[in-house]
Motif scaffolding. Structure first.
Motif, PDB file in Angstrom:
ATOM      1  N   ALA A  24      -1.887   6.345   7.032  1.00 25.34           N
ATOM      2  CA  ALA A  24      -3.170   5.853   6.542  1.00 25.34           C
ATOM      3  C   ALA A  24      -4.040   6.975   5.977  1.00 25.34           C
ATOM      4  CB  ALA A  24      -3.910   5.123   7.662  1.00 25.34           C
ATOM      5  N   LYS A  25      -3.998   8.135   6.602  1.00 26.55           N
ATOM      6  CA  LYS A  25      -4.850   9.255   6.193  1.00 26.55           C
ATOM      7  C   LYS A  25      -3.977  10.409   5.692  1.00 26.55           C
ATOM      8  CE  LYS A  25      -8.531   8.175   9.501  1.00 26.55           C
ATOM      9  NZ  LYS A  25      -9.317   8.668  10.642  1.00 26.55           N
ATOM     10  N   HIS A  68      -5.995   6.100  -5.767  1.00 21.24           N
ATOM     11  CA  HIS A  68      -5.410   7.400  -5.477  1.00 21.24           C
ATOM     12  C   HIS A  68      -5.504   8.297  -6.721  1.00 21.24           C
ATOM     13  CE1 HIS A  68      -3.887   6.232  -1.539  1.00 21.24           C
ATOM     14  NE2 HIS A  68      -3.494   5.088  -2.087  1.00 21.24           N
ATOM     15  N   PHE A 120      -6.978   9.446   2.816  1.00 19.01           N
ATOM     16  CA  PHE A 120      -7.137   8.394   1.809  1.00 19.01           C
ATOM     17  C   PHE A 120      -8.422   8.657   1.048  1.00 19.01           C
ATOM     18  CE2 PHE A 120      -8.215   4.403  -0.078  1.00 19.01           C
ATOM     19  CZ  PHE A 120      -7.004   3.810  -0.393  1.00 19.01           C
ATOM     20  N   PRO A 121      -8.374   8.668  -0.265  1.00 20.18           N
ATOM     21  CA  PRO A 121      -7.184   8.520  -1.114  1.00 20.18           C
ATOM     22  C   PRO A 121      -6.334   9.789  -1.114  1.00 20.18           C
ATOM     23  CG  PRO A 121      -9.106   8.977  -2.462  1.00 20.18           C
ATOM     24  CD  PRO A 121      -9.619   8.824  -1.055  1.00 20.18           C
ATOM     25  N   LYS A 122      -5.125   9.674  -1.628  1.00 25.46           N
ATOM     26  CA  LYS A 122      -4.189  10.792  -1.656  1.00 25.46           C
ATOM     27  C   LYS A 122      -4.042  11.353  -3.063  1.00 25.46           C
ATOM     28  CE  LYS A 122      -1.286   9.410   2.275  1.00 25.46           C
ATOM     29  NZ  LYS A 122      -2.133   8.295   2.761  1.00 25.46           N
ATOM     30  N   GLN A 165      -5.509   1.255  -6.153  1.00 31.17           N
ATOM     31  CA  GLN A 165      -6.012   1.603  -4.826  1.00 31.17           C
ATOM     32  C   GLN A 165      -6.696   2.965  -4.810  1.00 31.17           C
ATOM     33  OE1 GLN A 165      -2.407   0.899  -2.587  1.00 31.17           O
ATOM     34  NE2 GLN A 165      -2.640  -1.325  -2.726  1.00 31.17           N
ATOM     35  N   TRP A 186       0.847  -1.201   0.000  1.00 30.76           N
ATOM     36  CA  TRP A 186       0.000   0.000   0.000  1.00 30.76           C
ATOM     37  C   TRP A 186       0.884   1.253   0.000  1.00 30.76           C
ATOM     38  CZ3 TRP A 186      -5.413  -0.230   0.032  1.00 30.76           C
ATOM     39  CH2 TRP A 186      -5.951  -1.512   0.166  1.00 30.76           C
ATOM     40  N   LYS A 214      -2.461   2.468   3.828  1.00 29.74           N
ATOM     41  CA  LYS A 214      -3.628   1.587   3.910  1.00 29.74           C
ATOM     42  C   LYS A 214      -4.656   2.198   4.854  1.00 29.74           C
ATOM     43  CE  LYS A 214      -4.945  -3.252   4.494  1.00 29.74           C
ATOM     44  NZ  LYS A 214      -4.464  -4.626   4.772  1.00 29.74           N
ATOM     45  N   PRO A 215      -5.875   2.411   4.366  1.00 25.50           N
ATOM     46  CA  PRO A 215      -6.874   3.093   5.199  1.00 25.50           C
ATOM     47  C   PRO A 215      -7.365   2.239   6.354  1.00 25.50           C
ATOM     48  CG  PRO A 215      -7.874   2.287   3.172  1.00 25.50           C
ATOM     49  CD  PRO A 215      -6.391   2.037   3.038  1.00 25.50           C
TER      50      PRO A 215
END
Length: 378
Positions: free
Chosen positions: A89-90, A122, A92-94, A120, A73, A77-78
């Motif tokens: 993790a945050k 983003h 998310f998404p980027k 994923q 990830w 990963k959220p």
């Protein structure tokens, strides 16, 4: 404005990791099989003393450090504990910007990671910093001109005077060109157009929308020669404007400073200087952005330096190759392959497999291939 930031890049210290990996290489043992005797015989007994006199504790410490660099990830990963993950993790998404010095460095260097980021969900942007026009052979221009001429005959009955005149002009220039002659402005633009088309094909293969493809054509590159112009404020401002528009959470830059013609170094300096200018201007996005440095066809990070490593399966490695192959002008006919006779996709695969092998030799998970990154801290 500091325009030479790559000269001040500080590599992560990771002193313990570096010493223990060196010991593994010297003894031929994986991390978790190093004994107290191995440490004592190689002048590293003091490390064991720091860990309650137990070599196993040293081994586990370094093993866990390296294990935590591996992630599927790369954008984070959220909804998980990210305290031991390379990316947060945050949010998310980027929003992600991948800076590519030439129109193929993105897929050569981190094509697997780009596909993972897209899968994923983003918001991935690819920024091609230079036109890459001098790395296109004359035969590629001839091939496309033959197509244009044929297209004109099929759909315009050969009646378009502009195309006919241009075709003859380009054909005459290439025919009369001598070894060592510089291309004129028209030829350079055509070669740049060829590379743009290839970059668009590779992006489309990776699922990247055309609105997320940015051709910056930094001025320093447009000398028409192998030797480039100095990188200056005009280059930095173009990069800065893109960053200000996107406000990324992640930026990927080339740190392949072994590039024999210096283009990668200048491109990376332009990105780092632009980020620094945004930081000085108080741009809020900078404080919530991480910068990851990748290497490409010329070199790879030492394992002791790696801070994020993205694994690839055999199928994912093949998909990366397919994206690289979209850059047809950079296959056998590429003028600047150097003394290494491998094609760029072969170099990339060998490098990624070697990274995976080195992790495997240390006793970590065994993957087909891996792409490695080091965080730039500013």
């Amino acid at each position: 404005m500091n325009l030479n930031l790559t000269s001040t890049i500080k590599m992560p210290e990771h002193a313990l990791r570096r010493q223990v990996i060196d010991l593994c290489n010297k003894t031929g043992k994986p991390l978790l099989k190093l004994s107290t005797k191995d440490y004592m015989d190689n002048g590293l007994g003091h490390l064991v003393k720091q860990f309650q006199g137990q070599a196993g504790l040293v081994n586990i410490e370094v093993f866990n450090e390296l294990q935590h660099t591996i992630t599927g990830w790369p954008g984070g990963k959220p909804d998980v504990d990210d305290s031991t993950r390379p990316e947060r993790a945050k949010p998310f998404p980027k929003r992600v910007v991948v800076f590519s010095p030439h129109p193929d460095d993105d897929v050569i260097s981190m094509g697997g990671t780009i596909r993972r980021l897209m899968q994923q969900h983003h918001d991935v942007h690819i920024a091609y910093e230079t036109s890459g026009n001098i790395a296109v052979g004359d035969e590629e221009v001839s091939r496309f001109m033959h197509f244009i001429n044929g297209f004109n005959k099929i759909f315009a009955n050969g009646s378009d005077e502009v195309i006919k005149h241009s075709y003859q002009s380009v054909k005459h220039f290439l025919k009369s060109k001598q070894e060592g002659d510089l291309d004129n402005a028209t030829i350079l633009r055509l070669k740049g157009l060829i590379r743009r088309g290839e970059a668009r094909l590779a992006c489309a293969y990776n699922g990247i929308d055309s609105s997320h493809i940015h051709f910056l054509d930094l001025p320093f590159y447009e000398s028409g020669r192998i030797e480039k112009l100095p990188m200056g404020e005009r280059d930095v401002r173009l990069v800065q404007q893109l960053l200000a528009d996107i406000r990324p959470h992640q930026v990927y830059v080339a740190a392949d400073l072994a590039d024999p013609h210096g283009t990668h170094r200048k491109c990376t300096d332009a990105v780092l200087a632009a980020i620094d200018e945004e930081r000085r201007a108080g741009a809020a996005w900078v404080s919530d952005c991480r910068v990851w440095m990748y290497r490409g066809a010329w070199a790879e990070w030492d394992v002791a330096d790696i801070e994020m490593c993205v694994p690839m399966s055999p199928e994912e490695l093949r998909e990366k190759r397919n994206a690289i192959l979209r850059h047809q002008s950079q296959m056998e006919s590429a003028p600047f392959m150097g003394n290494d006779e491998r094609l760029f996709w072969q170099r990339a695969e060998d490098r990624n497999r070697d990274t995976a092998r080195r992790y495997d030799d240390l006793g970590l998970a065994c993957y087909e291939a891996m792409e490695a990154f080091v965080e730039y801290r500013f």
